[in-house]
Design a protein around this motif. Sequence first.
Motif, PDB file in Angstrom:
ATOM      1  N   PRO A  23      -1.559 -11.625  13.675  1.00  0.00           N
ATOM      2  CA  PRO A  23      -2.925 -11.202  13.494  1.00  0.00           C
ATOM      3  C   PRO A  23      -3.995 -11.876  14.018  1.00  0.00           C
ATOM      4  O   PRO A  23      -3.928 -12.851  14.314  1.00  0.00           O
ATOM      5  N   PRO A  24      -5.029 -11.158  13.998  1.00  0.00           N
ATOM      6  CA  PRO A  24      -6.394 -12.054  14.387  1.00  0.00           C
ATOM      7  C   PRO A  24      -6.603 -13.048  13.466  1.00  0.00           C
ATOM      8  O   PRO A  24      -6.380 -12.964  12.429  1.00  0.00           O
ATOM      9  N   HIS A  25      -6.957 -14.154  14.256  1.00  0.00           N
ATOM     10  CA  HIS A  25      -7.142 -15.189  13.590  1.00  0.00           C
ATOM     11  C   HIS A  25      -5.968 -15.756  12.562  1.00  0.00           C
ATOM     12  O   HIS A  25      -6.186 -16.318  11.489  1.00  0.00           O
ATOM     13  N   GLY A  26      -4.961 -15.561  13.068  1.00  0.00           N
ATOM     14  CA  GLY A  26      -3.692 -15.919  12.552  1.00  0.00           C
ATOM     15  C   GLY A  26      -3.811 -17.503  12.757  1.00  0.00           C
ATOM     16  O   GLY A  26      -4.368 -18.300  13.538  1.00  0.00           O
ATOM     17  N   LYS A  27      -2.766 -18.228  11.875  1.00  0.00           N
ATOM     18  CA  LYS A  27      -2.622 -19.671  12.223  1.00  0.00           C
ATOM     19  C   LYS A  27      -1.858 -20.300  13.230  1.00  0.00           C
ATOM     20  O   LYS A  27      -0.990 -19.446  13.624  1.00  0.00           O
ATOM     21  N   LEU A  28      -2.653 -21.199  13.748  1.00  0.00           N
ATOM     22  CA  LEU A  28      -2.025 -21.795  15.188  1.00  0.00           C
ATOM     23  C   LEU A  28      -1.266 -23.082  14.821  1.00  0.00           C
ATOM     24  O   LEU A  28      -1.311 -23.510  13.966  1.00  0.00           O
ATOM     25  N   ALA A  75      -1.098  -6.228  -6.687  1.00  0.00           N
ATOM     26  CA  ALA A  75      -2.147  -6.672  -5.734  1.00  0.00           C
ATOM     27  C   ALA A  75      -2.540  -5.468  -4.740  1.00  0.00           C
ATOM     28  O   ALA A  75      -1.818  -4.517  -4.477  1.00  0.00           O
ATOM     29  N   ALA A  76      -3.948  -5.508  -4.395  1.00  0.00           N
ATOM     30  CA  ALA A  76      -4.461  -4.746  -3.277  1.00  0.00           C
ATOM     31  C   ALA A  76      -4.576  -5.301  -2.131  1.00  0.00           C
ATOM     32  O   ALA A  76      -5.427  -6.517  -2.000  1.00  0.00           O
ATOM     33  N   ILE A  77      -3.489  -5.025  -1.052  1.00  0.00           N
ATOM     34  CA  ILE A  77      -3.747  -6.047   0.266  1.00  0.00           C
ATOM     35  C   ILE A  77      -4.442  -5.112   1.410  1.00  0.00           C
ATOM     36  O   ILE A  77      -4.230  -3.953   1.715  1.00  0.00           O
ATOM     37  N   ILE A  78      -5.550  -5.646   1.785  1.00  0.00           N
ATOM     38  CA  ILE A  78      -6.510  -5.193   2.826  1.00  0.00           C
ATOM     39  C   ILE A  78      -5.673  -5.328   4.201  1.00  0.00           C
ATOM     40  O   ILE A  78      -5.145  -6.296   4.444  1.00  0.00           O
ATOM     41  N   LEU A  79      -5.378  -4.002   4.659  1.00  0.00           N
ATOM     42  CA  LEU A  79      -4.775  -3.937   6.091  1.00  0.00           C
ATOM     43  C   LEU A  79      -5.877  -4.155   7.209  1.00  0.00           C
ATOM     44  O   LEU A  79      -6.698  -3.990   7.221  1.00  0.00           O
ATOM     45  N   GLU A  80      -5.319  -4.913   8.236  1.00  0.00           N
ATOM     46  CA  GLU A  80      -6.028  -4.863   9.413  1.00  0.00           C
ATOM     47  C   GLU A  80      -5.329  -4.088  10.622  1.00  0.00           C
ATOM     48  O   GLU A  80      -3.954  -4.129  10.899  1.00  0.00           O
ATOM     49  N   GLN A  81      -6.368  -3.463  11.339  1.00  0.00           N
ATOM     50  CA  GLN A  81      -5.678  -2.653  12.371  1.00  0.00           C
ATOM     51  C   GLN A  81      -5.015  -3.440  13.737  1.00  0.00           C
ATOM     52  O   GLN A  81      -6.035  -3.946  14.187  1.00  0.00           O
ATOM     53  N   ALA A  82      -3.833  -3.474  14.044  1.00  0.00           N
ATOM     54  CA  ALA A  82      -3.228  -3.957  15.170  1.00  0.00           C
ATOM     55  C   ALA A  82      -3.597  -2.975  16.597  1.00  0.00           C
ATOM     56  O   ALA A  82      -3.741  -3.353  17.601  1.00  0.00           O
ATOM     57  N   ALA A  83      -3.372  -1.642  16.323  1.00  0.00           N
ATOM     58  CA  ALA A  83      -3.432  -0.555  17.304  1.00  0.00           C
ATOM     59  C   ALA A  83      -3.671   0.791  16.776  1.00  0.00           C
ATOM     60  O   ALA A  83      -3.704   0.704  15.411  1.00  0.00           O
ATOM     61  N   PRO A  84      -3.634   1.840  17.316  1.00  0.00           N
ATOM     62  CA  PRO A  84      -3.846   3.076  16.768  1.00  0.00           C
ATOM     63  C   PRO A  84      -2.731   3.259  15.682  1.00  0.00           C
ATOM     64  O   PRO A  84      -1.398   3.228  16.328  1.00  0.00           O
ATOM     65  N   GLU A  85      -2.818   3.711  14.698  1.00  0.00           N
ATOM     66  CA  GLU A  85      -1.578   3.993  13.677  1.00  0.00           C
ATOM     67  C   GLU A  85      -0.902   2.880  13.317  1.00  0.00           C
ATOM     68  O   GLU A  85       0.196   3.025  12.791  1.00  0.00           O
ATOM     69  N   LEU A  86      -1.298   1.557  13.751  1.00  0.00           N
ATOM     70  CA  LEU A  86      -0.353   0.516  13.528  1.00  0.00           C
ATOM     71  C   LEU A  86      -1.138  -0.704  12.666  1.00  0.00           C
ATOM     72  O   LEU A  86      -2.436  -0.943  13.248  1.00  0.00           O
ATOM     73  N   PHE A  87      -0.868  -1.267  11.736  1.00  0.00           N
ATOM     74  CA  PHE A  87      -1.478  -2.279  10.802  1.00  0.00           C
ATOM     75  C   PHE A  87      -0.799  -3.480  10.415  1.00  0.00           C
ATOM     76  O   PHE A  87       0.523  -3.556  10.301  1.00  0.00           O
ATOM     77  N   PHE A  88      -1.496  -4.766  10.518  1.00  0.00           N
ATOM     78  CA  PHE A  88      -1.016  -5.973   9.912  1.00  0.00           C
ATOM     79  C   PHE A  88      -1.196  -5.931   8.466  1.00  0.00           C
ATOM     80  O   PHE A  88      -1.811  -5.336   7.867  1.00  0.00           O
ATOM     81  N   VAL A  89       0.004  -6.331   7.872  1.00  0.00           N
ATOM     82  CA  VAL A  89       0.151  -6.404   6.398  1.00  0.00           C
ATOM     83  C   VAL A  89       0.032  -8.021   6.156  1.00  0.00           C
ATOM     84  O   VAL A  89       1.248  -8.611   6.365  1.00  0.00           O
ATOM     85  N   LYS A  90      -0.853  -8.580   5.504  1.00  0.00           N
ATOM     86  CA  LYS A  90      -0.962 -10.194   5.385  1.00  0.00           C
ATOM     87  C   LYS A  90      -0.304 -10.470   4.134  1.00  0.00           C
ATOM     88  O   LYS A  90      -1.059 -10.743   3.123  1.00  0.00           O
TER      89      LYS A  90
END
Length: 580
Positions: A251-256, A440-455
């Motif tokens: 995901p964006p700003h994932g751990k390196l 819990a309420a997990i905020i989703l982040e968009q990866a592409a149209p219709e696709l989401f990261f679930v952290k």
Amino acid sequence: MTTAITRRQLIASGFKAGVGLAALYQLPGFARPILAVSANSQTESSQRFQAAYQRLDEFIVRHMNETGAPGMTLALADRDGLLRSSQYGFADVKAGIKVQPETLFEIGSISKSFVAIALLQLADESKLDLNKPVKNYLPWLKIDSTYTPFTTHHLLSHTAGLSGVPLLMRVATTTLRVGFEPGTKWLYSNIGYVLLGFLLESLEQRPFAEIMRRRVLDPLGMSQSVPVISAAIRDRTAIGYGPLKIDRPFPPHGKLAEAPWVDVAEAAGSIAATATDMGNYLRMLLNHGVGPKGRVLSDKAFELLTKPVIKAAFRGEEASYAYGLWVSDKDSHTLLRHTGGMVAFSSAMYADTTDGLAAFASVNASLYGGYRPVAVARYALQLLSAAAKDKELPAPPPPPPASDKIANVTDYVGTFTASDGGKLVLTSEGDKLLLQYAGAAIILEQAAPELFFVKHPDWDLFLLGFSRLQGKVAEAFHGARWWTNERYSGPKTFQYPSEWNAYAGHFQSDSPWYESTRLVIRKGQLLVEGLQPLEAIEPRVFRVPGQGVDVDRVVFDTIVDGRAMRASYSGIEFFRALTP
């Protein structure tokens, strides 16, 4: 940040270039100096460009924070040579070592134009016929083809019909399938340039590294750069970084983490260079083949190097591919461009041969979404062009949109139900989409149209995706799991050959370029990473449908206790991992 994912990238998300070992830190928020070193090589010019340099530095500060890049090296040049070399951030974050002018960065596929230069020199010397079948020069090649034999011209322009998947040198000695009539289509092929490295050695009867040093690097005065990446240069090279968790979407700003060291002798991307040396290379392009020590390419050869061969978009922009370079005419300006991606480096090069200005940028990391520092190289060129003409300096590119702000968020809100009765509940708060899970309420982040990261550790092996019926969201999926809502109309049970169960699971490659992938069965389809369907063409053999070319094959074998222990993807081998 929202990005479009191409079909090629979907396959690559499973059978993909690899990175990552032990965790060191999370770059976002890591306190680091940005401008480490800068040097202006032309004092008179530096005064004219000073305001442009300052604005560029300010943008790079912002850009590195936005992307999480640990370090960057940058070269700006005109027809007289290097204008400025500047370095930012860290070559080694853990040790606190800053990037220096002499720090080597792997330039990736920008190396392809260097290979093209050496081959064009040989053509000028009548030692190579660009339009003669390559197999005439390399009789040991094993080619599976019903088409006209491919030539050096086809390999240089990515029109040979070879696979876009394999990079490794060892694949070159296996049987290579040709998927279309050479010259009729464009398919970016690293293995094609690997073959060009073998061709150089066959013609010159000397090692590839020696050829590139003698024919290209030395004439360009690139004395600090190297033609192949080996452990011998490790102490001079920036440490590369990549995703900490290499087996799942990043995901964006994932751990390196520090990436593994990889020797690269493949001609498709073997060069490591300093920013100063890259200034000499840019100067040669701007002067139509003339480097700091004299002519490297004849006028005829340079024309061939930069002559458009076939239409091929450059990162979504209209362009053509020549020999190891994208070429485009934009606003009466001729641009030569290329990017490079390695296991843990990302690079971009822009050269405006009309204005006589160019930029090269490289980052010591493989980052989210197929990142390349294109925004830096492009903005640098815009600033230089404006300053050279005493025009108002352009504003920096806008920040990328926040990945957790979903424009059409209410489209996804509701309850979805699986065949076993399990529920998937999605709600919204403003423009944020939330998955309600385990209290819990997990905020989703968009990866592409219709696709989401679930952290969340229970969800991060796959992207959460949605599909629509008549424009309305009706289905949700995650790996092998599938849910529908009240809008769905269609079958809810699906048949597939029982032997496919042997192919589902987690597979890993022994190469950090390709790392790992997961295959699942959903709605009667065998899917790579739960996204890309495979189509059966014979027992244990599949292909990727809908690509417009038929070149790649996925072959499963070694069935043990009902599970395939090995999968070969166009010559790249993967072995079953006994992990989820």
